[in-house]
Write a protein that holds these residues in place. Structure first.
Motif: not given
Length: 245
Positions: A20, A22-23, A53-54, A57
């Motif tokens: 990922n 973003e990670q 990441e969450n 979100k």
């Protein structure tokens, strides 16, 4: 610097496990700082990255929800899910699943209004829900109470001081010369989204200059000091939450 089970690890060594983007950006930030981030296992690190990441979100979802900004005095919530207490906080109603209470804030944001610190708490609880799932969330957060920096014991949050800002961190803008007519603008709590973007309940998603200019417009007459981004970092204890899965 990232240390897994006693060994320092470079971000590129983890790219097969963490695909990922973003990670990967979070890994790059961690690796660039002189601070050492210790993990007992790769799974523990991956859990934190997912949680971060969450958090992003959740912040973006709350921004789109329509939730309003106000002070504790005038706060309100959907009465089908929450009891508003005299102090302005929200207590989950008996018989309501915690996951459903949090999801309703995103679905029916216009039925809610609170101040910025509670807004950040909501973001973190939603991030927990996204990360561990509704079954575990409903097990550990039966009697949710949303107000200010008061967190359930299963969501331990701590403050530290430094400049190792990582995507998903909660940061703080301070307004030393805030107007006594609007004391709620003495500070703005934000989620760091990366690339000089921040989400704050009451200001939305903005860059640092825009937030500082906004707070500077909420100062007393003849102010001496500009608003600024503090060195204080607020983070959940990811390692403790990792055990709730």
């Amino acid at each position: 610097m990232i240390n897994i089970n006693g060994r320092n690890v470079k971000p590129e060594e983890l790219h097969k496990e963490i695909i990922n983007n973003e990670q990967r950006a979070m890994l790059k930030q961690m690796s660039a700082y002189p601070v050492i981030y210790y993990y007992q296992s790769l799974q523990q690190l991956k859990f934190e990255l997912l949680f971060r990441e969450n958090t992003i979100k959740a912040a973006k979802a709350l921004e789109k929800s329509g939730i309003k900004f106000t002070t504790f005095t005038y706060s309100f919530a959907n009465k089908n899910y929450w009891n508003r207490l005299a102090n302005g906080g929200f207590l989950l109603r008996e018989g309501v699943n915690p996951s459903e209470g949090m999801e309703d804030i995103l679905k029916n944001g216009k039925l809610y209004a609170t101040e910025c610190s509670t807004g950040i708490a909501i973001v973190l609880y939603i991030a927990v829900l996204y990360t561990i799932g509704p079954r575990a969330f409903n097990t550990y957060f039966r009697r949710l109470f949303l107000m200010d920096w008061q967190f359930d014991e299963d969501l331990p949050v701590y403050h530290s001081f430094g400049e190792d800002f990582i995507i998903g961190d909660v940061l703080h803008f301070k307004n030393p010369d805030f107007s006594p007519k609007e004391p709620w603008w003495r500070a703005e709590n934000v989620v760091f989204l990366g690339d000089d973007k921040f989400y704050g309940h009451g200001v939305g998603i903005r860059d640092s200059k825009t937030i500082i200019n906004f707070l500077n417009g909420k100062r007393k007459d003849n102010p001496d000091e500009s608003a600024y981004l503090m060195r204080m970092i607020t983070r959940p204890n990811y390692k403790t939450i990792f055990l709730l899965r």
